[in-house]
Scaffold this motif. Structure first.
Motif, mmCIF file in Angstrom:
data_model
loop_
_atom_site.group_PDB
_atom_site.id
_atom_site.type_symbol
_atom_site.label_atom_id
_atom_site.label_comp_id
_atom_site.label_asym_id
_atom_site.label_seq_id
_atom_site.Cartn_x
_atom_site.Cartn_y
_atom_site.Cartn_z
ATOM 1 N N PHE A 35 -14.870 -10.980 32.575
ATOM 2 C CA PHE A 35 -14.225 -10.401 32.310
ATOM 3 C C PHE A 35 -14.170 -9.089 32.711
ATOM 4 C CE2 PHE A 35 -11.962 -13.770 29.808
ATOM 5 C CZ PHE A 35 -10.437 -13.048 29.848
ATOM 6 N N ALA A 36 -15.494 -8.864 33.305
ATOM 7 C CA ALA A 36 -16.110 -7.472 33.069
ATOM 8 C C ALA A 36 -16.345 -6.901 34.336
ATOM 9 C CB ALA A 36 -17.616 -7.250 32.753
ATOM 10 N N GLU A 37 -16.786 -8.186 35.605
ATOM 11 C CA GLU A 37 -16.165 -8.108 36.913
ATOM 12 C C GLU A 37 -14.608 -8.110 37.079
ATOM 13 O OE1 GLU A 37 -17.599 -10.459 40.647
ATOM 14 O OE2 GLU A 37 -17.594 -11.062 38.816
ATOM 15 N N ALA A 38 -13.730 -8.465 36.140
ATOM 16 C CA ALA A 38 -12.327 -9.147 36.675
ATOM 17 C C ALA A 38 -11.903 -7.300 36.841
ATOM 18 C CB ALA A 38 -11.412 -9.561 36.187
ATOM 19 N N PHE A 39 -12.311 -6.504 35.543
ATOM 20 C CA PHE A 39 -11.403 -5.372 35.089
ATOM 21 C C PHE A 39 -12.738 -4.062 35.259
ATOM 22 C CE2 PHE A 39 -9.211 -9.060 32.749
ATOM 23 C CZ PHE A 39 -8.388 -8.493 33.171
ATOM 24 N N PRO A 40 -13.382 -4.157 36.202
ATOM 25 C CA PRO A 40 -14.882 -3.090 36.338
ATOM 26 C C PRO A 40 -14.550 -1.542 35.872
ATOM 27 C CG PRO A 40 -13.540 -3.891 38.195
ATOM 28 C CD PRO A 40 -13.076 -4.431 37.648
ATOM 29 N N ASP A 41 -12.718 -1.598 35.375
ATOM 30 C CA ASP A 41 -12.895 -0.058 34.834
ATOM 31 C C ASP A 41 -12.863 0.291 33.725
ATOM 32 O OD1 ASP A 41 -12.364 0.648 37.418
ATOM 33 O OD2 ASP A 41 -10.241 0.621 37.834
ATOM 34 N N GLN A 42 -13.293 -1.078 32.858
ATOM 35 C CA GLN A 42 -13.087 -0.303 31.291
ATOM 36 C C GLN A 42 -14.613 -1.671 30.939
ATOM 37 O OE1 GLN A 42 -10.415 -3.588 29.695
ATOM 38 N NE2 GLN A 42 -8.360 -2.995 31.083
ATOM 39 N N SER A 43 -15.095 -0.380 30.023
ATOM 40 C CA SER A 43 -15.890 -1.163 29.737
ATOM 41 C C SER A 43 -16.595 -2.009 29.008
ATOM 42 C CB SER A 43 -16.742 0.736 28.241
ATOM 43 O OG SER A 43 -15.594 0.158 26.882
ATOM 44 N N ASP A 44 -15.335 -2.559 28.022
ATOM 45 C CA ASP A 44 -16.154 -4.113 27.116
ATOM 46 C C ASP A 44 -14.423 -4.896 27.078
ATOM 47 O OD1 ASP A 44 -16.390 -6.264 25.854
ATOM 48 O OD2 ASP A 44 -16.939 -5.144 24.428
ATOM 49 N N PRO A 45 -14.144 -5.239 28.444
ATOM 50 C CA PRO A 45 -12.463 -6.302 28.360
ATOM 51 C C PRO A 45 -11.863 -6.986 27.754
ATOM 52 C CG PRO A 45 -13.584 -7.130 30.146
ATOM 53 C CD PRO A 45 -14.664 -5.225 28.829
ATOM 54 N N LEU A 46 -13.200 -7.600 26.771
ATOM 55 C CA LEU A 46 -12.741 -8.320 25.830
ATOM 56 C C LEU A 46 -12.482 -8.354 24.492
ATOM 57 C CD1 LEU A 46 -13.931 -12.191 26.948
ATOM 58 C CD2 LEU A 46 -11.562 -11.411 26.650
ATOM 59 N N SER A 47 -12.470 -6.617 24.273
ATOM 60 C CA SER A 47 -12.464 -6.341 22.993
ATOM 61 C C SER A 47 -11.566 -4.966 22.698
ATOM 62 C CB SER A 47 -13.688 -5.668 22.215
ATOM 63 O OG SER A 47 -14.202 -4.627 23.222
ATOM 64 N N GLY A 48 -11.230 -4.539 21.936
ATOM 65 C CA GLY A 48 -10.167 -3.291 21.616
ATOM 66 C C GLY A 48 -8.529 -3.966 22.330
ATOM 67 N N ASP A 49 -7.967 -3.383 22.424
ATOM 68 C CA ASP A 49 -6.028 -2.667 22.192
ATOM 69 C C ASP A 49 -5.656 -3.742 22.991
ATOM 70 O OD1 ASP A 49 -6.263 -1.479 19.287
ATOM 71 O OD2 ASP A 49 -5.546 0.587 20.467
ATOM 72 N N LEU A 50 -6.405 -3.228 24.839
ATOM 73 C CA LEU A 50 -6.320 -4.518 25.457
ATOM 74 C C LEU A 50 -7.043 -6.002 25.809
ATOM 75 C CD1 LEU A 50 -7.252 -1.401 28.371
ATOM 76 C CD2 LEU A 50 -5.408 -2.093 27.013
ATOM 77 N N ALA A 51 -8.140 -6.794 24.524
ATOM 78 C CA ALA A 51 -8.180 -7.416 24.818
ATOM 79 C C ALA A 51 -7.678 -8.382 25.473
ATOM 80 C CB ALA A 51 -9.133 -7.583 23.659
ATOM 81 N N TRP A 52 -6.139 -8.272 25.015
ATOM 82 C CA TRP A 52 -5.146 -9.634 24.845
ATOM 83 C C TRP A 52 -4.507 -9.283 26.263
ATOM 84 C CZ3 TRP A 52 -4.821 -14.926 23.910
ATOM 85 C CH2 TRP A 52 -5.953 -15.158 21.739
ATOM 86 N N ASP A 53 -4.363 -8.164 26.606
ATOM 87 C CA ASP A 53 -3.464 -7.664 27.685
ATOM 88 C C ASP A 53 -4.753 -8.066 28.841
ATOM 89 O OD1 ASP A 53 -1.188 -6.066 28.883
ATOM 90 O OD2 ASP A 53 -2.691 -4.620 29.509
ATOM 91 N N ASN A 54 -5.645 -8.285 28.628
ATOM 92 C CA ASN A 54 -6.486 -8.329 29.867
ATOM 93 C C ASN A 54 -6.197 -10.021 29.678
ATOM 94 O OD1 ASN A 54 -7.145 -5.975 30.449
ATOM 95 N ND2 ASN A 54 -8.735 -5.956 29.473
ATOM 96 N N ILE A 55 -6.521 -11.127 28.838
ATOM 97 C CA ILE A 55 -6.475 -12.064 28.841
ATOM 98 C C ILE A 55 -5.309 -12.824 29.577
ATOM 99 C CG2 ILE A 55 -6.866 -14.112 26.813
ATOM 100 C CD1 ILE A 55 -8.368 -12.540 25.144
ATOM 101 N N VAL A 56 -3.924 -11.894 28.541
ATOM 102 C CA VAL A 56 -3.032 -12.631 29.636
ATOM 103 C C VAL A 56 -2.533 -12.804 31.116
ATOM 104 C CG1 VAL A 56 -0.187 -11.662 29.461
ATOM 105 C CG2 VAL A 56 -1.366 -12.513 27.271
ATOM 106 N N LYS A 57 -3.781 -11.535 31.597
ATOM 107 C CA LYS A 57 -3.262 -11.059 32.984
ATOM 108 C C LYS A 57 -4.386 -11.665 33.743
ATOM 109 C CE LYS A 57 -2.477 -6.078 32.966
ATOM 110 N NZ LYS A 57 -2.764 -4.461 32.803
ATOM 111 N N ALA A 58 -5.399 -12.325 33.173
ATOM 112 C CA ALA A 58 -6.078 -13.334 34.102
ATOM 113 C C ALA A 58 -5.166 -14.595 34.061
ATOM 114 C CB ALA A 58 -7.597 -13.697 32.641
ATOM 115 N N LEU A 59 -4.759 -14.986 32.706
ATOM 116 C CA LEU A 59 -3.887 -16.670 33.095
ATOM 117 C C LEU A 59 -3.074 -16.157 34.546
ATOM 118 C CD1 LEU A 59 -4.145 -17.428 28.934
ATOM 119 C CD2 LEU A 59 -4.410 -18.142 30.550
ATOM 120 N N ALA A 60 -2.267 -15.654 34.230
ATOM 121 C CA ALA A 60 -1.076 -15.496 34.854
ATOM 122 C C ALA A 60 -1.924 -15.076 36.396
ATOM 123 C CB ALA A 60 -0.180 -14.266 34.579
ATOM 124 N N SER A 61 -2.254 -14.711 36.803
ATOM 125 C CA SER A 61 -3.687 -14.623 37.751
ATOM 126 C C SER A 61 -4.011 -15.905 38.103
ATOM 127 C CB SER A 61 -4.123 -13.953 38.242
ATOM 128 O OG SER A 61 -4.176 -12.168 37.613
#
Length: 256
Positions: A35-61
């Motif tokens: 997830f860090a490689e997939a979302f390099p502009d975020q310090s911790d893409p699996l935590s905070g408000d964006l975590a589930w948004d990132n998971i959905v985007k990863a599944l969709a991709s």
């Protein structure tokens, strides 16, 4: 529905376990790095408000990358049986192509070239348990969502790519073989005389207009099955990119 449905439970997300599921993803070191490689502009893409948004985007991709266009059919390498089958499939006698149209063999596909985005659903006469068109609860199709009696038993037409590998068939897996699917269509619906759910689907009042009986020989059924088998993409189904990365208890081959 596969993510959040509870009857049946498939992926198993529900209103009460989001945090538990998120914690299990956060605890897996492979996911942290990916997830860090997939979302390099975020310090911790699996935590905070964006975590589930990132998971959905990863599944969709990932799902958008499931592209299967290297079957015998696509390469023009069909057998004589399959060539006869595709002619049957596209004939007005059988009517298959009306619902199973386009490059995915379904009228449910929409893309950037779609002119009119019309949702199409079909009742194929699989059930008629009360003589008035009813399908077994809770699997009543479009009706389950809308409550409209006229939507009873309506489902989207599934795509047919790799269909020879996806038995059992129909929306509830109640038909074991492709041959029996074809026989049901040839009869104009399914007649069930024994439990569960007996009834004459041929007489379902909500049945799609394209589901009409037709004559077909056993050899023609085998030709049609040969065509459906020609839609199997061996390169796709053996691609390690789509395999289970955890079968050897490691994340070998797991790439973003």
């Amino acid at each position: 529905i596969p993510l959040f449905g509870d009857d049946p439970i498939e992926h198993g997300l529900n209103e009460g376990n989001h945090e538990q599921v998120l914690r299990s993803l956060q605890a897996e070191p492979a996911y942290a790095s990916l997830f860090a490689e997939a979302f390099p502009d975020q310090s911790d893409p699996l935590s905070g408000d964006l975590a589930w948004d990132n998971i959905v985007k990863a599944l969709a991709s990932f799902v958008r990358g499931l592209i299967s266009f290297d079957s015998d059919y696509d390469r023009g390498a069909m057998s004589e049986d399959a060539l006869r089958g595709v002619r049957l499939f596209n004939s007005e006698r059988l009517e298959c192509f009306h619902c199973h149209a386009g490059y995915n063999f379904t009228d449910a596909t929409t893309d950037r070239l779609t002119t009119f985005n019309t949702l199409l659903f079909h009742n194929t006469g699989l059930y008629n348990i009360d003589g008035l068109g009813a399908y077994p609860v809770p699997n009543t199709g479009r009706h389950e969502v809308t409550g409209n009696p006229g939507h009873m038993g309506q489902f989207r037409a599934p795509g047919l790519r790799n269909v020879a590998l996806t038995a059992p068939y129909n929306h509830d897996g109640s038909v074991d073989t492709l041959e029996d699917v074809i026989r049901n269509y040839a009869a104009g619906g399914r007649l069930r005389v024994s439990p569960p759910y007996p009834g004459d689907g041929r007489m379902n009042p909500y049945k799609d207009g394209f589901i009409v009986s037709f004559s077909i020989t056993e050899s023609e059924i085998q030709d049609l099955v040969a065509f459906l088998e020609s839609l199997t993409d061996q390169a796709f189904i053996t691609n390690p990119r789509f395999s289970n990365p955890w079968t050897d208890n490691s994340n070998k081959g797991l790439t973003p």
